[in-house]
Design an enzyme around this catalytic site. Structure first.
Site, mmCIF file in Angstrom:
data_model
loop_
_atom_site.group_PDB
_atom_site.id
_atom_site.type_symbol
_atom_site.label_atom_id
_atom_site.label_comp_id
_atom_site.label_asym_id
_atom_site.label_seq_id
_atom_site.Cartn_x
_atom_site.Cartn_y
_atom_site.Cartn_z
ATOM 1 N N THR A 239 -9.973 72.549 -15.383
ATOM 2 C CA THR A 239 -10.787 71.887 -16.409
ATOM 3 C C THR A 239 -12.150 71.564 -15.814
ATOM 4 O OG1 THR A 239 -8.842 70.957 -17.414
ATOM 5 C CG2 THR A 239 -10.925 69.879 -17.927
ATOM 6 N N CYS B 149 -4.930 63.840 -17.241
ATOM 7 C CA CYS B 149 -5.956 64.555 -18.016
ATOM 8 C C CYS B 149 -6.801 63.676 -18.927
ATOM 9 C CB CYS B 149 -5.302 65.655 -18.841
ATOM 10 S SG CYS B 149 -4.597 66.945 -17.821
ATOM 11 N N ARG C 110 1.270 70.491 -21.671
ATOM 12 C CA ARG C 110 1.673 69.111 -21.428
ATOM 13 C C ARG C 110 2.616 69.082 -20.239
ATOM 14 N NH1 ARG C 110 4.206 68.948 -27.104
ATOM 15 N NH2 ARG C 110 4.367 71.085 -26.391
ATOM 16 N N ASP D 35 -3.644 79.295 -1.205
ATOM 17 C CA ASP D 35 -4.081 77.907 -1.060
ATOM 18 C C ASP D 35 -4.413 77.686 0.412
ATOM 19 O OD1 ASP D 35 -3.136 75.140 -2.956
ATOM 20 O OD2 ASP D 35 -4.123 74.967 -1.012
HETATM 21 C C1 UDX Z 1 -2.282 66.182 -22.189
HETATM 22 C C2 UDX Z 1 -2.511 67.181 -23.347
HETATM 23 O O1 UDX Z 1 -1.516 66.953 -24.350
HETATM 24 C C3 UDX Z 1 -2.463 68.614 -22.850
HETATM 25 O O2 UDX Z 1 -2.773 69.514 -23.912
HETATM 26 C C4 UDX Z 1 -3.494 68.793 -21.712
HETATM 27 O O3 UDX Z 1 -3.449 70.105 -21.196
HETATM 28 C C5 UDX Z 1 -3.227 67.769 -20.611
HETATM 29 O O4 UDX Z 1 -3.236 66.432 -21.161
HETATM 30 P P1 UDX Z 1 -0.191 65.260 -20.819
HETATM 31 O O5 UDX Z 1 -1.159 64.486 -19.988
HETATM 32 O O6 UDX Z 1 0.936 65.978 -20.157
HETATM 33 O O7 UDX Z 1 -0.955 66.375 -21.710
HETATM 34 O O8 UDX Z 1 0.472 64.188 -21.809
HETATM 35 P P2 UDX Z 1 0.588 63.927 -23.368
HETATM 36 O O9 UDX Z 1 1.971 64.180 -23.791
HETATM 37 O O10 UDX Z 1 -0.478 64.574 -24.143
HETATM 38 O O11 UDX Z 1 0.348 62.319 -23.378
HETATM 39 C C6 UDX Z 1 -0.834 61.744 -22.821
HETATM 40 C C7 UDX Z 1 -0.818 60.235 -22.935
HETATM 41 O O12 UDX Z 1 -0.984 59.836 -24.288
HETATM 42 C C8 UDX Z 1 0.490 59.568 -22.475
HETATM 43 O O13 UDX Z 1 0.180 58.414 -21.740
HETATM 44 C C9 UDX Z 1 1.198 59.216 -23.761
HETATM 45 O O14 UDX Z 1 2.040 58.095 -23.632
HETATM 46 C C10 UDX Z 1 0.006 58.891 -24.662
HETATM 47 N N1 UDX Z 1 0.301 59.074 -26.090
HETATM 48 C C11 UDX Z 1 0.549 60.318 -26.580
HETATM 49 C C12 UDX Z 1 0.287 57.964 -26.937
HETATM 50 O O15 UDX Z 1 0.057 56.818 -26.512
HETATM 51 N N2 UDX Z 1 0.514 58.168 -28.267
HETATM 52 C C13 UDX Z 1 0.759 59.395 -28.811
HETATM 53 O O16 UDX Z 1 0.950 59.478 -30.025
HETATM 54 C C14 UDX Z 1 0.783 60.518 -27.922
#
Ligand code: UDX
Length: 431
Positions: A121, A260, A154, A30
């Site tokens: 990404t 993401c 995640r 880095d």
């Molecule tokens: C996400 C993807 O799941 C992952 O595969 C990718 O690589 C990166 O983005 P992450 O951002 O860590 O991962 O969170 P995730 O657990 O997927 O939740 C994302 C958002 O969706 C959160 O704000 C969560 O509260 C919301 N969410 C998730 C909902 O509102 N309802 C749901 O049923 C699931």
């Protein structure tokens, strides 16, 4: 294999550490020297459960090292993973300047065959640009290939997601690249989906967009439930138990956030438009998510009438539980909207308080726990479904509140039970 990882952010550190754990020799590079110094002193610049101990173990085992000189990392490796940031710009497109910069750096130092893998990404067709850039700036006659290998981790379970993935996606131009990547992922017992580079780039954007679409779909339905008195949790179960749909990502709430979904959806909309396909479905997904946050303010007015001068307790600020990440957290946007309405905010989050302070400064009051945040408030809103918010002393909460009103933004409570205890209850798509 000898592998270098360019970029020691979230993606780079997890990639490097996990490949080291699988027995490879990894150099993480880095150009931010302070980050490298921190890592060399045993510190970890990001929070991810299990990462710190896995880094220590692999550094001690001689499989993982951190350097700030990209040229040495390139020269010493057969496979190079590009793991730099691709942040959103104002028009929604991804800023690919770090990818371009790293491609030039790699090109300058190629001394033997290299497989260069996009892990960040990126929008479809970035691989083509990486190839062109390296060809233009390459000084030696050594050959190289480009591949795409997106991650689907995640936050909070990235190491487990790496080690036990549902699938690994590799986008390649030829058999040689395919074989190298298959060998690398050989120790993992999983299905490997092989396609071309553009296919893999699209799979990443499409996966996140599809998951976000599920969330916006259930959030849109929650509005129909609000208007009719149906219960969104029962509706979600009734839909989700159909195995073709499944119950995952059907939890209604105050909207999706994180580093993401919001960014990737915008980037996918942008690239689709640029390619001549206006992706209306995804524009609507994004719009529903914005509306879901605005609806909180609207519903609060129905619950407690005028907002000016009212005190609102906020439980949870992080974009989801078990993280201190507040990037694109719905709580931050909603708090900002409420401040504009003249509301006084008292907030608590189990781990995201420091980050919230750096974002919101002295505009809100920071509390030591949920009870302090609830005290003297006209309403409490649950923004993040932390486990510790599930078992609480409701009597204590009710006695300290100015008005006993609970806005359950993540549908974690039983409405009947709270009403029995004397609270006015409002959930997302359930009353
Ligand atoms: C996400 C993807 O799941 C992952 O595969 C990718 O690589 C990166 O983005 P992450 O951002 O860590 O991962 O969170 P995730 O657990 O997927 O939740 C994302 C958002 O969706 C959160 O704000 C969560 O509260 C919301 N969410 C998730 C909902 O509102 N309802 C749901 O049923 C699931």
């Amino acid at each position: 294999m000898n592998i270098s990882i360019i970029g020691t952010g979230y993606v780079g550190l997890v990639t490097g550490t996990c490949f080291a754990e699988l027995g490879n020799h990894i150099i993480c590079a880095d150009n931010d020297k302070s980050k490298i110094d921190m890592l060399n002193k045993g510190g970890v610049p990001i929070y991810e459960p299990g990462l710190e101990s896995l880094i220590k173990k692999n550094v001690a085992g001689g499989r993982l090292e951190f350097i700030s000189d990209i040229s040495n990392a390139v020269k010493a490796s057969d496979v190079i993973f590009i793991c730099v940031g691709t942040p959103s710009t104002d028009d929604g497109s991804a800023d690919l300047s770090a990818i371009e910069h790293v491609s030039r750096e790699i090109a300058k130092h190629i001394n033997s065959y290299k497989l260069i893998v996009e892990k960040s990404t990126v929008p479809v067709e970035t691989g083509e640009w990486v190839k062109k850039t390296i060809n233009e700036f390459k000084k030696s006659s050594a050959e190289f290939d480009v591949a795409s290998n997106p991650e689907f981790w995640r936050e909070g379970s990235a190491i487990d997601d790496f080690m036990k993935p549902d699938r690994v996606v590799i986008g390649v131009d030829n058999k040689k690249s395919e074989e190298i990547l298959k060998e690398l992922y050989g120790p993992l017992d999983t299905k490997i989906v092989v396609t071309n580079i553009k296919g893999a780039e699209i799979i990443k954007h499409a996966s996140n967009s599809f998951l976000a679409t599920k969330i916006s779909f259930i959030n849109a339905l929650s509005n129909i439930c609000d208007k009719t008195g149906a219960d969104i949790n029962a509706v979600a179960e009734g839909i989700g138990l159909d195995s073709r749909i499944n119950t995952h990502f059907l939890k209604a709430g105050v909207g999706f956030g994180g580093s993401c979904f919001p960014k990737d959806i915008k980037a996918f909309i942008y690239i689709a438009e640029k390619l001549g396909y206006p992706f209306g479905l995804l524009k609507e997904v994004d719009k529903i998510n914005e509306l879901q946050k605005k609806n909180v303010v609207k519903k609060l007015k129905d619950l407690i009438w005028n907002l000016k001068g009212k005190v609102i307790g906020v439980w949870g600020i992080a974009f989801k539980p078990d993280t201190d990440d507040i990037r694109s957290a719905p709580a931050i946007d909603i708090i900002k909207m409420l401040l504009e309405e003249g509301v006084k905010i008292k907030a608590f989050d189990p781990v995201a308080m420091d980050r919230a302070k750096s974002e919101l400064g002295d505009k809100i009051t920071y509390c030591k726990d949920i009870y302090e945040a609830a005290a003297s408030s006209d309403c409490v809103i649950v923004m993040t479904e932390w486990n510790e918010f599930k078992e609480i002393d409701w009597k204590k909460v009710k006695e300290s509140m100015h008005q006993p009103v609970i806005f359950d933004g993540r549908n974690i409570y039983n409405p009947a039970k709270l009403k029995e205890l004397g609270f006015k209850y409002c959930g997302i798509g359930r009353r």
